[in-house]
Design a protein around this motif. Structure first.
Motif, mmCIF file in Angstrom:
data_model
loop_
_atom_site.group_PDB
_atom_site.id
_atom_site.type_symbol
_atom_site.label_atom_id
_atom_site.label_comp_id
_atom_site.label_asym_id
_atom_site.label_seq_id
_atom_site.Cartn_x
_atom_site.Cartn_y
_atom_site.Cartn_z
ATOM 1 N N GLY A 97 0.825 -1.204 0.000
ATOM 2 C CA GLY A 97 0.000 0.000 0.000
ATOM 3 C C GLY A 97 0.859 1.254 0.000
ATOM 4 O O GLY A 97 0.587 2.213 -0.722
ATOM 5 N N LYS A 98 1.904 1.251 0.821
ATOM 6 C CA LYS A 98 2.813 2.401 0.891
ATOM 7 C C LYS A 98 3.407 2.703 -0.487
ATOM 8 O O LYS A 98 3.473 3.872 -0.904
ATOM 9 N N MET A 99 3.827 1.660 -1.198
ATOM 10 C CA MET A 99 4.470 1.882 -2.495
ATOM 11 C C MET A 99 3.469 2.275 -3.585
ATOM 12 O O MET A 99 3.837 2.937 -4.546
ATOM 13 N N MET A 100 2.196 1.900 -3.432
ATOM 14 C CA MET A 100 1.171 2.423 -4.344
ATOM 15 C C MET A 100 1.013 3.928 -4.171
ATOM 16 O O MET A 100 0.708 4.660 -5.119
ATOM 17 N N LEU A 101 1.218 4.405 -2.938
ATOM 18 C CA LEU A 101 1.068 5.829 -2.659
ATOM 19 C C LEU A 101 2.145 6.665 -3.341
ATOM 20 O O LEU A 101 1.956 7.877 -3.520
ATOM 21 N N TYR A 102 3.274 6.054 -3.734
ATOM 22 C CA TYR A 102 4.267 6.802 -4.510
ATOM 23 C C TYR A 102 3.598 7.388 -5.752
ATOM 24 O O TYR A 102 3.888 8.518 -6.156
#
Length: 382
Positions: free
Chosen positions: A21-26
């Motif tokens: 999820g964190k890396m989708m937020l990039y």
């Protein structure tokens, strides 16, 4: 419609606030797309980057319904979600990708394996049992897998004798043939709501012998062009059979005889695609966002050969995390660490990954070994 996604009131929801999820937020931050995230704790890696964070259990029907009704499109970063809530949200007109139908087929390994059998897709022989059976005609060794809840090596066991069947959890499971394979490969397929499809290059996965976790991912895989074409074609067939929207990571065995067998799939960004942040023109996380928002698909070509090294907690350490050696790897050419933001380490817990790019896959793999020896995920308390 799609030009109204950016810098607007449009809301994308993600169930799960872990590293994926964190890396989708990039991407959603780069494109200024409002992103709502739900996770059970505000210590989750995706907490900081979300527009709105919901503290809630993604397996809880009421929590998922409450959050889902506040977004325009809902996606996941992990399969273990309340599928009934997703189905009811779809009935209310919320776009859910991947759909509840696809998740229902995939999240249970017994259902998933039966799906391949029904669609004449090659996979290892198996039997489904409602609970572990002591009396069976299967020859040893074979693989036991829990039907639900297994990940990162959990819920999987090699059964070498009758004794290994003792103390298994009393739940639905599969007994699966042990495949004599040369390599474990993976292909990520991207498919948007319009049905456009594209595959990433075939990657090769090397596993940690004890933890049964991916230790290295190599792109491109060290296989010939014929196997490469067959693997990408098989992945597209699997994707078409599911009719999913988003990413589908298709894990495969390449047997000693040179045939490909589907191991399992994941309908989301996947560990086998982490290399793509530095290694590909369009990384897997941006691609997943493109898919679920029905945007044009990005170019999946590799910029440079890449190897991904998982950073996991060292044995014997539990507590506040320390990345011992991180400055040393930052001094290496072509090396990029990604730290997930988990404050507490424990043995074999995924805490980050490192991408190594180089002019050849052999050079990248050699440097990956050096990285692995140099950085250790430890703690202030042993």
């Amino acid at each position: 419609m799609n030009n109204t996604l950016f810098s607007s009131d449009f809301r994308l929801g993600i169930l799960g606030g872990g590293q994926l999820g964190k890396m989708m937020l990039y991407t959603t931050r780069k494109w200024d797309i409002q992103t709502y995230v739900m996770d059970s704790a505000d210590t989750a890696p995706a907490f900081e980057g979300s527009t709105v964070f919901f503290e809630g259990d993604i397996t809880d029907y009421d929590a998922v319904m409450e959050m889902g009704r506040q977004v325009d499109v809902l996606t996941i970063e992990i399969e273990n979600v309340n599928v009934k809530a997703l189905k009811d949200l779809e009935d209310e007109g919320i776009a859910v990708s991947p759909s509840s139908r696809v998740l229902e087929l995939i999240k249970n390994k017994a259902t998933q394996k039966t799906f391949y059998q029904q669609h004449q897709l090659p996979t290892a022989g198996f039997e489904v049992h409602e609970q572990p059976q002591q009396n069976h005609e299967r020859s040893y060794p074979f693989i036991w897998k829990s039907a639900e809840g297994g990940y990162d090596g959990k819920g999987v066991k090699v059964i070498r004798s009758h004794k290994d069947l003792e103390d298994l959890p009393s739940q639905q499971c599969i007994y699966e043939d042990m495949v004599d394979f040369d390599l474990e490969l993976a292909v990520i397929v991207a498919r948007n709501a319009s049905g456009d499809m594209i595959t990433y290059p075939v990657v090769e996965m090397e596993f940690h012998p004890e933890a049964n976790q991916v230790e290295y991912v190599l792109c491109p895989a060290r296989i010939d062009d014929q196997i490469t074409s067959q693997a990408r074609e098989l992945a597209l067939k699997v994707s078409q059979a599911y009719g999913h929207v988003g990413l589908l990571a298709v894990e495969m065995f390449l047997t000693k005889e040179g045939t490909l067998l589907i191991n399992e799939v994941a309908p989301r960004p996947h560990n086998s695609g982490h290399y793509s942040i530095e290694g590909s023109i369009t990384d897997q996380f941006e691609q997943h966002v493109r898919c679920v928002l029905n945007l044009p698909l990005g170019n999946t070509d590799t910029i440079l050969p890449a190897v991904m090294v998982n950073l996991v907690g060292e044995e014997g350490y539990t507590g506040p995390v320390i990345y011992d050696g991180i400055e040393d790897i930052l001094a290496m050419d072509g090396v990029t660490p990604h730290i997930y933001g988990k404050k507490e380490t424990q043995p074999y817990r995924k805490m980050g990954h490192v991408t190594i790019v180089a002019q050849s896959i052999e050079e990248a793999r050699k440097k990956a070994e050096e990285v692995k020896k140099t950085i250790k995920v430890v703690s202030t308390t042993a």
